[in-house]
Design a protein around this motif. Sequence first.
Motif, short mmCIF file in Angstrom:
data_model
loop_
_atom_site.label_atom_id
_atom_site.label_comp_id
_atom_site.label_asym_id
_atom_site.label_seq_id
_atom_site.Cartn_x
_atom_site.Cartn_y
_atom_site.Cartn_z
N GLU A 99 25.27 75.36 -9.73
CA GLU A 99 25.89 75.10 -8.68
C GLU A 99 26.21 76.62 -8.04
OE1 GLU A 99 29.50 72.96 -9.26
OE2 GLU A 99 28.85 71.69 -10.49
N LEU A 100 25.51 76.64 -6.63
CA LEU A 100 25.81 77.83 -6.09
C LEU A 100 26.19 77.31 -4.53
CD1 LEU A 100 22.07 79.26 -7.04
CD2 LEU A 100 24.25 79.95 -7.78
N LEU B 185 20.80 80.57 0.55
CA LEU B 185 21.19 79.68 -0.82
C LEU B 185 19.92 79.41 -1.83
CD1 LEU B 185 23.03 78.07 -2.18
CD2 LEU B 185 22.42 76.03 -0.48
N LEU B 186 18.67 79.21 -0.96
CA LEU B 186 17.29 79.33 -1.72
C LEU B 186 17.18 80.57 -2.25
CD1 LEU B 186 14.90 77.76 -2.54
CD2 LEU B 186 13.82 78.63 -0.48
N PHE B 187 17.35 81.71 -1.75
CA PHE B 187 17.21 83.11 -2.41
C PHE B 187 18.14 83.21 -3.50
CE2 PHE B 187 18.60 87.47 -3.24
CZ PHE B 187 17.33 88.03 -2.78
N ASP B 188 19.24 82.72 -3.44
CA ASP B 188 20.03 82.45 -4.61
C ASP B 188 19.64 81.64 -5.78
OD1 ASP B 188 22.04 84.36 -3.40
OD2 ASP B 188 23.33 82.74 -2.89
N LEU B 189 19.11 80.49 -5.51
CA LEU B 189 18.50 79.66 -6.80
C LEU B 189 17.50 80.34 -7.15
CD1 LEU B 189 18.63 77.06 -7.90
CD2 LEU B 189 17.13 75.99 -6.19
N VAL C 78 18.26 67.87 -7.29
CA VAL C 78 18.67 68.98 -6.45
C VAL C 78 19.47 68.28 -5.42
CG1 VAL C 78 17.98 70.77 -5.00
CG2 VAL C 78 16.81 70.58 -7.02
N GLN C 79 20.63 68.58 -5.04
CA GLN C 79 21.51 67.99 -3.85
C GLN C 79 21.70 69.43 -3.24
OE1 GLN C 79 24.53 66.10 -5.81
NE2 GLN C 79 23.53 63.98 -5.76
N GLU D 31 31.74 75.28 6.40
CA GLU D 31 31.22 76.26 6.92
C GLU D 31 30.38 77.01 5.72
OE1 GLU D 31 33.09 78.87 9.55
OE2 GLU D 31 33.93 77.34 10.44
N ASN D 32 30.08 76.42 4.48
CA ASN D 32 29.16 76.67 3.59
C ASN D 32 28.17 75.83 3.37
OD1 ASN D 32 29.83 79.57 2.72
ND2 ASN D 32 31.75 78.65 2.18
N TYR D 33 27.03 76.29 2.87
CA TYR D 33 25.87 75.48 2.26
C TYR D 33 26.08 75.46 0.74
CZ TYR D 33 23.78 75.56 6.80
OH TYR D 33 23.33 75.20 7.96
N PHE D 34 25.76 74.40 0.12
CA PHE D 34 25.79 74.33 -1.31
C PHE D 34 24.61 73.73 -1.94
CE2 PHE D 34 28.12 70.72 -0.21
CZ PHE D 34 27.47 69.59 -1.11
N VAL D 35 24.32 74.29 -3.23
CA VAL D 35 23.09 73.27 -3.95
C VAL D 35 23.77 73.01 -5.50
CG1 VAL D 35 22.39 75.56 -4.91
CG2 VAL D 35 20.88 73.52 -4.99
#
Length: 148
Positions: free
Chosen positions: A59-60, A68-72, A92-93, A99-103
């Motif tokens: 979870e990021l 977000l992709l970079f972090d994953l 993957v969701q 105001e934040n994206y999450f995975v």
Amino acid sequence: MTIAEMPYHYLEEFGTADIAFEATGRDLAELFRDAADATTNVMIDNIEAIQLRETRHIELSNEKLDMLLFDLLQELIFLKDAERLLFRMREVQIGERDENYFVTATAEGELIDEERHHHRSDVKAVNLHDFSVERMESCWKARVLLDI
């Protein structure tokens, strides 16, 4: 699946200390999954050999979708370096909240087995140079440069 059918392809115009690829997906979840596979496929040339013996829930969150992709991808590299684990993304969701994206992702894989996992390159990090995630007409596309 043949190489021509892969949802990503490698870019040759970068230096020898880097490997670049573009990944595509019909939606963000597929894009993140395909980019994760492409990153792992730089590490070993036979990602199909990864057996699903261990599960991790990742979870990021980040203010920016591309980061977000970079972090994953960085998380996959960290797990390879710190715990000698190779993973493939199964579920993957992607969402947006406050105001934040999450995975939220389920990764499955196993310890590196030198006999079964054919080493290709030691990926050290994701490089921010020319890194992008963008919405195209019919899909999402990411451009990634990996330091090796």
